[in-house]
Design a protein around this motif. Structure first.
Motif, PDB file in Angstrom:
ATOM      1  N   TRP A  26      14.015   2.674   3.167  1.00 43.52           N
ATOM      2  CA  TRP A  26      14.445   1.603   2.258  1.00 43.52           C
ATOM      3  C   TRP A  26      15.958   1.418   2.322  1.00 43.52           C
ATOM      4  N   ASN A  66      12.326  -1.195   8.408  1.00 46.47           N
ATOM      5  CA  ASN A  66      11.018  -1.718   7.994  1.00 46.47           C
ATOM      6  C   ASN A  66       9.907  -1.387   8.978  1.00 46.47           C
ATOM      7  N   MET A 123       3.439   2.551   0.290  1.00 49.23           N
ATOM      8  CA  MET A 123       4.734   2.521   0.972  1.00 49.23           C
ATOM      9  C   MET A 123       4.645   1.762   2.295  1.00 49.23           C
ATOM     10  N   TYR A 139       4.748  -1.848   1.381  1.00 51.99           N
ATOM     11  CA  TYR A 139       6.104  -2.305   1.029  1.00 51.99           C
ATOM     12  C   TYR A 139       6.851  -2.768   2.283  1.00 51.99           C
ATOM     13  N   THR A 144       5.674  -6.018   4.116  1.00 52.22           N
ATOM     14  CA  THR A 144       6.122  -7.293   3.543  1.00 52.22           C
ATOM     15  C   THR A 144       7.266  -7.874   4.345  1.00 52.22           C
ATOM     16  N   SER A 164       2.466  -9.840   4.369  1.00 53.80           N
ATOM     17  CA  SER A 164       2.233  -9.703   2.931  1.00 53.80           C
ATOM     18  C   SER A 164       0.767  -9.793   2.531  1.00 53.80           C
ATOM     19  N   TYR A 220      -0.521  -6.793   0.483  1.00 54.98           N
ATOM     20  CA  TYR A 220      -0.949  -6.967  -0.908  1.00 54.98           C
ATOM     21  C   TYR A 220      -2.263  -6.234  -1.167  1.00 54.98           C
ATOM     22  N   ALA A 229      -1.626  -2.460  -1.225  1.00 53.74           N
ATOM     23  CA  ALA A 229      -0.897  -2.069  -2.439  1.00 53.74           C
ATOM     24  C   ALA A 229      -1.801  -2.123  -3.660  1.00 53.74           C
ATOM     25  N   ASP A 252       5.903  -1.233  -7.282  1.00 53.67           N
ATOM     26  CA  ASP A 252       7.031  -1.889  -6.614  1.00 53.67           C
ATOM     27  C   ASP A 252       6.561  -2.596  -5.345  1.00 53.67           C
ATOM     28  N   SER A 253       5.704  -1.936  -4.597  1.00 49.64           N
ATOM     29  CA  SER A 253       5.140  -2.537  -3.390  1.00 49.64           C
ATOM     30  C   SER A 253       4.276  -3.746  -3.719  1.00 49.64           C
ATOM     31  N   LEU A 255       6.467  -6.755  -4.744  1.00 48.50           N
ATOM     32  CA  LEU A 255       7.116  -7.404  -3.600  1.00 48.50           C
ATOM     33  C   LEU A 255       6.131  -8.282  -2.833  1.00 48.50           C
ATOM     34  N   ASN A 256       4.946  -7.738  -2.564  1.00 54.30           N
ATOM     35  CA  ASN A 256       3.937  -8.506  -1.828  1.00 54.30           C
ATOM     36  C   ASN A 256       3.467  -9.719  -2.621  1.00 54.30           C
TER      37      ASN A 256
END
Length: 199
Positions: free
Chosen positions: A55, A60, A92, A95, A98, A103, A107, A110, A131-132, A135-136
């Motif tokens: 991160w 990524n 993770m 995340y 994404t 995504s 998604y 996650a 958090d993941s 974001l997605n």
């Protein structure tokens, strides 16, 4: 790696990050050794630190690959530890997916991770999984879910009473509130997070 997790969340963050990066090939070798053994307890000692490194550095693709390896290694294992580690690794992986334009798939992963970690009441891990998911959901335009998930993430962090996790959650929340043009609320959350980080 387990010791450096605590250092990465405090004033020795840069020194700890430098130590790990200087030895990153040995870290990855050890990670893969424990994956081959399907040793969930040992994998757990690596997982948070690897997430933070990827991160912080914007790795990524590396992050996606590392956590996909863990999911693959533990897939099919039925013991509770393996299921929990696999769920967190999946979150993770999602995340970092994404940022690679994946995504839709991220998604789903996650969402499953959040459910498993909720069932097992693994709340620290759940903050990262949310958090993941947040974001997605944002990248998919699922804004209603996105707002609810942010609130859930921050609420869990507050219940845990972990200042670093609260600041982590507030950081995400303040960024998303900027996107919603809720600038006063974003400033309040960011200032609270900054104060906690300084503590």
């Amino acid at each position: 790696m387990e010791e450096r997790w605590h250092l990465l969340r405090g004033k020795h963050q840069l020194a700890a990050l430098g130590e790990i990066e200087a030895d990153i090939e040995n870290v990855r070798t050890a990670w893969r050794f424990y994956l081959e053994q399907k040793n969930a307890a040992q994998i757990w000692k690596f997982i948070y630190v690897l997430f933070l490194i990827c991160w912080y550095r914007g790795w990524n693709l590396v992050g996606t690959e590392l956590f996909a390896e863990a999911v693959g290694a533990l897939d099919g294992e039925q013991d509770d530890d393996s299921r929990v580690v696999m769920a967190l690794a999946g979150a993770m992986q999602a995340y970092f997916m994404t940022w690679l334009g994946l995504s839709e798939h991220g998604y789903k992963i996650a969402k499953e991770s959040v459910q498993i970690l909720t069932d097992y009441k693994r709340y620290e891990a759940l903050v990262f999984a949310y958090d993941s998911l947040v974001l997605n959901a944002y990248f998919l335009g699922r804004y209603r879910e996105w707002i609810q998930e942010i609130d859930q993430m921050v609420e869990i962090a507050y219940k845990l009473g972990d200042k670093w996790l609260i600041a982590f959650g507030l950081y995400a929340a303040s960024l998303y509130e900027i996107l919603l043009e809720e600038y006063d609320e974003a400033r309040k959350r960011a200032e609270t997070g900054l104060n906690l980080s300084e503590e």
